[in-house]
Scaffold this motif. Structure first.
Motif, PDB file in Angstrom:
ATOM      1  N   ILE A  11       0.843  -1.201   0.000  1.00 21.32           N
ATOM      2  CA  ILE A  11       0.000   0.000   0.000  1.00 21.32           C
ATOM      3  C   ILE A  11       0.877   1.249   0.000  1.00 21.32           C
ATOM      4  O   ILE A  11       0.601   2.210  -0.725  1.00 21.32           O
ATOM      5  CB  ILE A  11      -0.975  -0.016   1.197  1.00 21.32           C
ATOM      6  N   ILE A  12       1.947   1.249   0.781  1.00 16.98           N
ATOM      7  CA  ILE A  12       2.879   2.378   0.812  1.00 16.98           C
ATOM      8  C   ILE A  12       3.452   2.629  -0.577  1.00 16.98           C
ATOM      9  O   ILE A  12       3.638   3.774  -0.988  1.00 16.98           O
ATOM     10  CB  ILE A  12       3.998   2.142   1.844  1.00 16.98           C
ATOM     11  N   VAL A  18       7.534   8.923  -3.918  1.00 18.08           N
ATOM     12  CA  VAL A  18       8.234   8.808  -2.632  1.00 18.08           C
ATOM     13  C   VAL A  18       7.813   7.524  -1.915  1.00 18.08           C
ATOM     14  O   VAL A  18       8.650   6.811  -1.356  1.00 18.08           O
ATOM     15  CB  VAL A  18       7.977  10.054  -1.753  1.00 18.08           C
ATOM     16  N   GLY A  19       6.542   7.212  -1.953  1.00 13.36           N
ATOM     17  CA  GLY A  19       6.054   5.981  -1.334  1.00 13.36           C
ATOM     18  C   GLY A  19       6.656   4.743  -1.969  1.00 13.36           C
ATOM     19  O   GLY A  19       6.982   3.767  -1.288  1.00 13.36           O
ATOM     20  N   THR A  20       6.839   4.795  -3.293  1.00 13.45           N
ATOM     21  CA  THR A  20       7.463   3.678  -3.992  1.00 13.45           C
ATOM     22  C   THR A  20       8.899   3.483  -3.516  1.00 13.45           C
ATOM     23  O   THR A  20       9.336   2.357  -3.267  1.00 13.45           O
ATOM     24  CB  THR A  20       7.420   3.910  -5.516  1.00 13.45           C
ATOM     25  N   LEU A  21       9.626   4.587  -3.384  1.00 11.41           N
ATOM     26  CA  LEU A  21      11.007   4.500  -2.880  1.00 11.41           C
ATOM     27  C   LEU A  21      11.044   3.973  -1.448  1.00 11.41           C
ATOM     28  O   LEU A  21      11.872   3.117  -1.123  1.00 11.41           O
ATOM     29  CB  LEU A  21      11.677   5.870  -2.935  1.00 11.41           C
ATOM     30  N   MET A  42       3.739  -0.406  -9.525  1.00 11.09           N
ATOM     31  CA  MET A  42       3.656   1.035  -9.338  1.00 11.09           C
ATOM     32  C   MET A  42       4.740   1.764 -10.128  1.00 11.09           C
ATOM     33  O   MET A  42       4.494   2.849 -10.668  1.00 11.09           O
ATOM     34  CB  MET A  42       3.755   1.400  -7.852  1.00 11.09           C
ATOM     35  N   PHE A  43       5.925   1.202 -10.206  1.00  8.85           N
ATOM     36  CA  PHE A  43       6.994   1.817 -10.984  1.00  8.85           C
ATOM     37  C   PHE A  43       6.560   1.962 -12.444  1.00  8.85           C
ATOM     38  O   PHE A  43       6.760   3.007 -13.062  1.00  8.85           O
ATOM     39  CB  PHE A  43       8.280   0.989 -10.873  1.00  8.85           C
ATOM     40  N   GLY A  44       5.936   0.925 -12.985  1.00 11.50           N
ATOM     41  CA  GLY A  44       5.417   0.997 -14.347  1.00 11.50           C
ATOM     42  C   GLY A  44       4.344   2.056 -14.495  1.00 11.50           C
ATOM     43  O   GLY A  44       4.313   2.794 -15.488  1.00 11.50           O
ATOM     44  N   PHE A 101      11.186  -4.839 -14.988  1.00  7.94           N
ATOM     45  CA  PHE A 101      11.777  -4.150 -13.839  1.00  7.94           C
ATOM     46  C   PHE A 101      12.395  -5.108 -12.826  1.00  7.94           C
ATOM     47  O   PHE A 101      12.218  -4.969 -11.621  1.00  7.94           O
ATOM     48  CB  PHE A 101      10.734  -3.235 -13.183  1.00  7.94           C
ATOM     49  N   THR A 102      13.167  -6.058 -13.317  1.00  9.17           N
ATOM     50  CA  THR A 102      13.802  -7.038 -12.435  1.00  9.17           C
ATOM     51  C   THR A 102      14.850  -6.388 -11.519  1.00  9.17           C
ATOM     52  O   THR A 102      15.183  -6.941 -10.480  1.00  9.17           O
ATOM     53  CB  THR A 102      14.474  -8.156 -13.243  1.00  9.17           C
ATOM     54  N   PHE A 103      15.330  -5.200 -11.876  1.00 14.37           N
ATOM     55  CA  PHE A 103      16.283  -4.503 -11.012  1.00 14.37           C
ATOM     56  C   PHE A 103      15.649  -4.085  -9.686  1.00 14.37           C
ATOM     57  O   PHE A 103      16.347  -3.719  -8.745  1.00 14.37           O
ATOM     58  CB  PHE A 103      16.882  -3.285 -11.727  1.00 14.37           C
ATOM     59  N   LEU A 104      14.330  -4.155  -9.585  1.00 14.33           N
ATOM     60  CA  LEU A 104      13.633  -3.824  -8.342  1.00 14.33           C
ATOM     61  C   LEU A 104      13.462  -5.042  -7.430  1.00 14.33           C
ATOM     62  O   LEU A 104      12.907  -4.915  -6.341  1.00 14.33           O
ATOM     63  CB  LEU A 104      12.273  -3.198  -8.642  1.00 14.33           C
ATOM     64  N   ASP A 105      13.934  -6.198  -7.880  1.00 13.10           N
ATOM     65  CA  ASP A 105      13.832  -7.421  -7.053  1.00 13.10           C
ATOM     66  C   ASP A 105      14.672  -7.296  -5.796  1.00 13.10           C
ATOM     67  O   ASP A 105      15.680  -6.682  -5.751  1.00 13.10           O
ATOM     68  CB  ASP A 105      14.281  -8.660  -7.836  1.00 13.10           C
TER      69      ASP A 105
END
Length: 105
Positions: A11-12, A18-21, A42-44, A101-105
């Motif tokens: 949810i954040i 900012v919430g995604t970070l 969310m990044f997408g 976005f596998t770099f977000l794993d």
């Protein structure tokens, strides 16, 4: 912040860039697949929002507005799915977001 549930972190992630970070860094040490999935989603959506703004400014105002509206509706849908503790995908897009976005794993 270690005691936050995967649902809370997901949810954040939907609370602006900012919430995604914040969700990404909170999820980094104690990873939850559910949260990671929503962070990528969310990044997408953030990228779609940026594309809509660039389109509004430099290509076509109406087309940019339509893209913005689509991004907003998909964001609301995704936020509701996170609140309901579901990994309900946006057709086509969520699968691509997970792949790209596998770099977000």
């Amino acid at each position: 912040m270690e005691n936050l549930s995967a649902k809370t972190k997901a949810i954040i992630a939907y609370m602006t860039f900012v919430g995604t970070l914040i969700a990404f860094f909170i999820n980094k040490d104690n990873k939850h697949e559910f949260t990671t999935w929503h962070i990528k989603n969310m990044f997408g959506l953030l990228l779609l929002l940026i594309i809509s703004q660039v389109t509004q400014a430099y290509v076509d105002l109406l087309f940019g507005e339509i893209l913005w509206l689509i991004a907003f509706v998909l964001w609301v849908f995704s936020l509701i799915m996170a609140i309901l503790n579901k990994k309900q995908a946006i057709p086509y897009f969520s699968d691509k977001f997970q792949e790209w976005f596998t770099f977000l794993d």
